[in-house]
Design an enzyme around this catalytic site. Sequence first.
Site, short mmCIF file in Angstrom:
data_model
loop_
_atom_site.label_atom_id
_atom_site.label_comp_id
_atom_site.label_asym_id
_atom_site.label_seq_id
_atom_site.Cartn_x
_atom_site.Cartn_y
_atom_site.Cartn_z
N CYS B 92 0.84 -1.17 0.07
CA CYS B 92 -0.04 0.12 0.07
C CYS B 92 0.98 1.32 -0.01
CB CYS B 92 -1.17 -0.01 1.20
SG CYS B 92 -0.39 0.22 2.71
N HIS B 168 -3.28 3.05 7.06
CA HIS B 168 -3.57 3.12 5.78
C HIS B 168 -2.99 4.37 4.92
CE1 HIS B 168 -5.95 2.39 2.43
NE2 HIS B 168 -6.69 3.58 2.37
#
Lengths: 394, 347
Positions: B92, B168
Amino acid sequence: MATPLFSQQPRRGGAGGHGRRTVPGSLVEFRAGRLFRDGQTNWVRPDPRQGLCYAKEDDDLLRFCWKDRQAGSHVEEELIVLPGDVYLEKVRQSSGRVYVLRFRSSSQRLFFWMQEPDADGDRALVRRVNAVLGDGGDDEDDDDDEDDDDGDMGDDVDGEARGVGPGRASASTMSLYHDAEEGGEDLPLLLGRRDSREGEVLSRHREQSALAQEHPAIGEGALRSAQVGGVPGTNLMRRPSQQRPGGDVQALGPAQPGGLGGLRQLLSSIRLPEGYGHPPAADGAPINLTDVLTPGNLRAVLDDPRMRASLFPALPDDIPHTQASLDELVRSPQFVQSLNSLSYVLETGQMAPLVTQLGLDPEAGTSVRAFLRAIERQLEQEKAGGDDDDTHME
Amino acid sequence: MGSENGNWCLIESDPGVFTELIQNMGVKDVQVEELYSLDAESLRAMAPVYGLIFLFKWQPGAEPHSASSASSGSGSDSSGVYFARQIIQNACATQAILAVLLNQAGSIELGETLGGFREFSMDLPPDMRGLAMTNSDRIRDVHNSFVRPESFISEERRAATKDDDVFHFVSYVPVAGRLYELDGLQDGPIDHGATDDWLEAVGGVIQKRMAEYSQSEIRFNLMAVIGDRRKILSDRISAMDADISRLMERLQALRLDSRAESLEEATRVETQLGQLSTERAGLEHMVEQENDKFARYRFDNALRKHNFIPLVYRLVRGMAEKGALQAAIQQAEEAAKTRPRREAVLD
């Protein structure tokens, strides 16, 4: 590295921040709460309790203590410290009255938030504390002092408006850089300046902590584990489809080929169980290489030109092979992290098949102590046979 | 642990790592800086800013958050935004970086790898783009070149629970006069509206996002993908040198002229020259700082990839030779006893 020679620093007794002592025999006292590092991030979370920090001498040993002021005589934190090895300094990344007790010989840190009513006295207080702790301060670290000055100037501007109060702090995490909750109004001031060395250090330490984050285990038989070298940024939720029971355990087989490269692979695949590195207070507790190979303990080795030369081949190719590199390397979070992992594989016996590649007996791979002793014995044997056998490594 | 079956190692979210990663993907003149302030002025000082990457704790159930989400259909909708769904977690960080880079193809020299990837994946829907990214050997190899000896440890394959710290990355990038939030866990890009000055607008957007979490969680981290500082600085220095020599010439001409107004003018020019050379020295100093920083990155990145065991072995030998090993072991035993059993003090 401080030595006991410096232990007879003049101490100013009774130099408490609030002018009276509550702990008999304390050398210095001040009211402060604690903050705990949040996982392995560089954020600290304040403990809302009213606390007291003090230093005292017991059995000729200097101790730094913290206790909950409400908890009577129970002392929650008691650290034996070497005079000159610890010092208190302001956390410049926080605009609040946050201070860190740092160790020169290790990367251990304790965070405190001042609870003395008079914020203006913090600076003088820190100086007194450091005098008691035997920190040379002025002579040693000009940069730090400059940083202190900067920090204090910042304080003057900010006043104590952002001081972390127990009530407000209790529900939130506080950033070393900024208390976002309290600063909510004046964001975009997200974070403080970062031009100090401390800032860099913190930044480099980010997410590199050797151990810290605990995770509940999954799957039957899985150890509760601490995540090592994890990266909050990428420690994202994993979808069930990514889940592979057994995970990376397959890499741990003793049939690991590939020499020291194999060792690296092995280090790649270990997990530290929860609590590792926090051994129980008992004799024979596992020791950690991070406590053996401290910058202070390595000083004599690194200062010896002949030994330095023998270390250079073991450095990465693309860094300068200089004393400065070595000095920096042994303080780097990467090195510390490797020591932690290596300690763990040693204590769990996973190194046994591999230490032979260092010319050691397999028993050397059974614990940190065994590893260290084996290397020492190897050296002694080489020394003993040195006259007729010149093939030892140097 | 072969990368042939699609493993992506965890990498650190560190500006030095990200910068080298971008360079190794063949992108020119781009670096990553960590941000400590969100105000437009600080951002402008870094111009050109190609995009921001925001790291925060992800809370299951807190998503999706409430901005107007674009259509979830094609990634190449009329907005011209390149959006890819996030397929695997460890990638990510790289994906967040690519989200910025691939949307700045007009301003950034992407190079062969990323340029080719962009072209190839342009016509794919967002989830297929994410998959293509995940399956790109080249991108994965660069990402995995940052494998740290310990980093596979973190690859515990399991779903996050509510107790987990789950982080995240989200990217913010300007496309065609609008500010977009690109979050690979969403169905599409989130449009934050038209803006003349996205650096002005993005602070408020991120602040709002932070406010959503600040009750319980305020761990955030912000990075900016910006132009190569040294190149920008040296361009400015060159431009300044041209100004300086132009002024020098003028000064010489003025000095040859003995009229009073010329002398006055000469004094003004001298003052100007003085200011310019001070400014120039300031820029030189900033170049020095950048050089130092990049040396630091090289050093840290080398250590990140290094196998320390031979060094540890030699250091222990050295200590034994100095007769210092036994004392150090005793000290470690003391440390093992006195070290508080609490995570906060370990570092």
